[in-house]
Write a protein that holds these residues in place. Structure first.
Motif, PDB file in Angstrom:
ATOM      1  N   ILE A  72       3.623  -7.603  -0.530  1.00 11.78           N
ATOM      2  CA  ILE A  72       3.062  -6.368  -1.288  1.00 11.78           C
ATOM      3  C   ILE A  72       2.127  -6.932  -2.441  1.00 11.78           C
ATOM      4  N   SER A  73       2.413  -7.411  -3.190  1.00 11.27           N
ATOM      5  CA  SER A  73       1.797  -8.047  -4.676  1.00 11.27           C
ATOM      6  C   SER A  73       2.095  -9.467  -4.887  1.00 11.27           C
ATOM      7  N   ASP A  74       1.143 -10.125  -5.615  1.00 14.49           N
ATOM      8  CA  ASP A  74       1.274 -11.374  -6.331  1.00 14.49           C
ATOM      9  C   ASP A  74       1.565 -11.205  -7.554  1.00 14.49           C
ATOM     10  N   LEU A  75       1.873 -10.016  -8.239  1.00 19.78           N
ATOM     11  CA  LEU A  75       2.062  -9.961  -9.716  1.00 19.78           C
ATOM     12  C   LEU A  75       3.426 -10.322  -9.952  1.00 19.78           C
ATOM     13  N   PRO A  76       3.529 -10.902 -11.560  1.00 25.34           N
ATOM     14  CA  PRO A  76       4.820 -11.336 -11.664  1.00 25.34           C
ATOM     15  C   PRO A  76       5.596 -10.267 -11.876  1.00 25.34           C
ATOM     16  N   GLU A  77       7.233 -10.162 -11.691  1.00 23.71           N
ATOM     17  CA  GLU A  77       8.057  -9.228 -11.593  1.00 23.71           C
ATOM     18  C   GLU A  77       8.059  -7.959 -12.619  1.00 23.71           C
TER      19      GLU A  77
END
Ligand code: GLN
Length: 401
Positions: A344-349
């Motif tokens: 869904i996403s590459d963002l850090p946690e």
């Protein structure tokens, strides 16, 4: 009404007395992630699946029992270790479930929640320079407790595979040095929802055999173990129980996390040291709640029914998540479900959790918060100790991703 004897009201910081800033005992610690995410969830009106607490009421019989104790005048200090009827009820439960006898008089202490049990156990046995083995991801109160005691945390990371998280016991064995004083374990495990199996306990026992290393076993989710697993309490294993502080919590078991009452079971020699610290740490835990719990514990049904109760919530939540792009990890215990969000996403946690709370309206906890060094696995934790309607509302939002 005049509330001051002086003409003007002053602020606590108004006088410049040249005070130097405090040197922090916990310089790397900020506000806990649970508090931060709950505040954000409230601000953004998100469904709060972050901090672990039920959003439903406890059995009314429990507050009734506490109220009765208050009305009966049981409102003064209890004995330092807790009221005897509660300690006896705890000893009886451990005997019945785990076939282990603790002496209620000398081996069980009632604490102000699991966290105080952990802090007090660590403070009473860890001396400056001692090493403590911590298995990561680790609940966030462990490391500050070790640091307050002057100890040095030594980290071993769990491994994540197809079957979820597991403890690499060979690495635990390799982390032991002559300075190792304590090993901390947690099963059912927060945040991963994994549970230790007999094979884990066998390896743990082999590692500790013949050493002077103590064990702290955080078992606050002891009654939440699902499917065909059983809770491998350290109390079941005499050779381990003989060196262990076993910590548990009534808040989790009876849906009253805000009451902050738990207990620590440990052999007399360890309990004696525990109580030396406990008496100057909190001294005692509030009396009427202890009486209420003692009478409520006479019936084992509530804690015996807890696993099927939460298992059905887990199943409802997992069935819904299966229709989303989150990848499910196993949840064999606790009320936590970990998911991999990398599709869904590459963002850090941490950023992903902030985004999810703010933009999608569902709060979660980043697994990175349970590691000392920055570590990104693309995994977050949801809490499913919620009304079915809360879980369904969260699932509706998550299914849009
Ligand atoms: N044990 C709870 C959790 O893991 C949090 C308790 C707290 O906020 N300190 O979510």
């Amino acid at each position: 009404m005049n509330t001051t004897t002086q003409d003007t009201i002053h602020t606590a910081h108004s006088a410049d007395i040249g005070l130097a800033p405090l040197v922090s005992k916990l310089p790397r610690v900020g506000t806990t992630i649970f508090t931060v995410m709950s505040a954000l969830a409230t601000e953004k009106k998100a469904v709060n699946l972050g901090q672990g607490f039920p959003d439903f009421a406890c059995d009314p019989a429990l507050p009734d029992a506490v109220t009765k104790a208050m009305r009966d005048g049981l409102n003064q200090y209890p004995p330092m270790a807790g009221i005897l009827p509660l300690r006896e009820a705890i000893a009886k439960k451990i005997h019945t479930l785990y076939q282990c006898d603790y002496d209620a008089a000398t081996e069980i202490t009632v604490t102000a929640g699991g966290t105080q049990g952990v802090l007090t156990a660590v403070l009473c046995c860890v001396h400056p320079g001692d090493e403590v083995i911590v298995i990561e991801p680790a609940y966030d109160c462990y490391v500050p407790a070790i640091e307050l005691a002057g100890g040095k945390p030594v980290f071993v990371q769990m491994e994540v595979g197809e079957n979820g998280y597991s403890v690499p016991w060979k690495k635990v064995a390799a982390a032991i040095t002559p300075k190792t004083r304590l090993l901390m374990i947690n099963s059912p495990h927060n945040p991963t929802g994994s549970v230790l199996r007999k094979t884990d306990i066998r390896q743990l026992a082999a590692i500790l055999r013949g050493t002077q290393i103590l064990l702290l076993s955080d078992e606050v989710y002891e009654h939440m173990v699902y499917d065909d697993h059983r809770h491998e309490s350290i109390c079941r294993y005499p050779e381990l129980a003989a060196r262990a502080f076993v910590v548990s919590s009534f808040g989790k078991t009876y849906h009253v996390t805000g009451w902050k009452v738990g207990f620590v079971a440990a052999p007399a020699m360890l309990s004696a040291e525990f109580r030396r610290v406990h008496q100057f740490n909190v001294f005692t835990v509030n009396t009427p709640v202890q009486y209420g719990l003692a009478s409520y514990m006479e019936d084992p049904t509530p804690y015996l029914d807890l696993a099927p109760f939460y298992q059905s919530k887990r199943d409802l939540f997992r069935a819904g998540l299966a229709n989303t792009r989150f990848k499910l990890l196993p949840s064999n215990g606790t009320y936590f479900q970990c998911v991999d969000y990398r599709a869904i996403s590459d963002l850090p946690e941490a950023e992903f959790c902030t985004w999810l709370t703010t933009e999608v309206g569902v709060a979660a906890i980043p697994i990175s918060a349970f590691y000392q060094e920055p570590r990104e696995s693309g995994i977050v934790r949801f809490c499913y100790a919620k009304k079915d309607q809360t879980l369904l509302a969260a699932l509706e939002r998550l299914s849009t991703l």
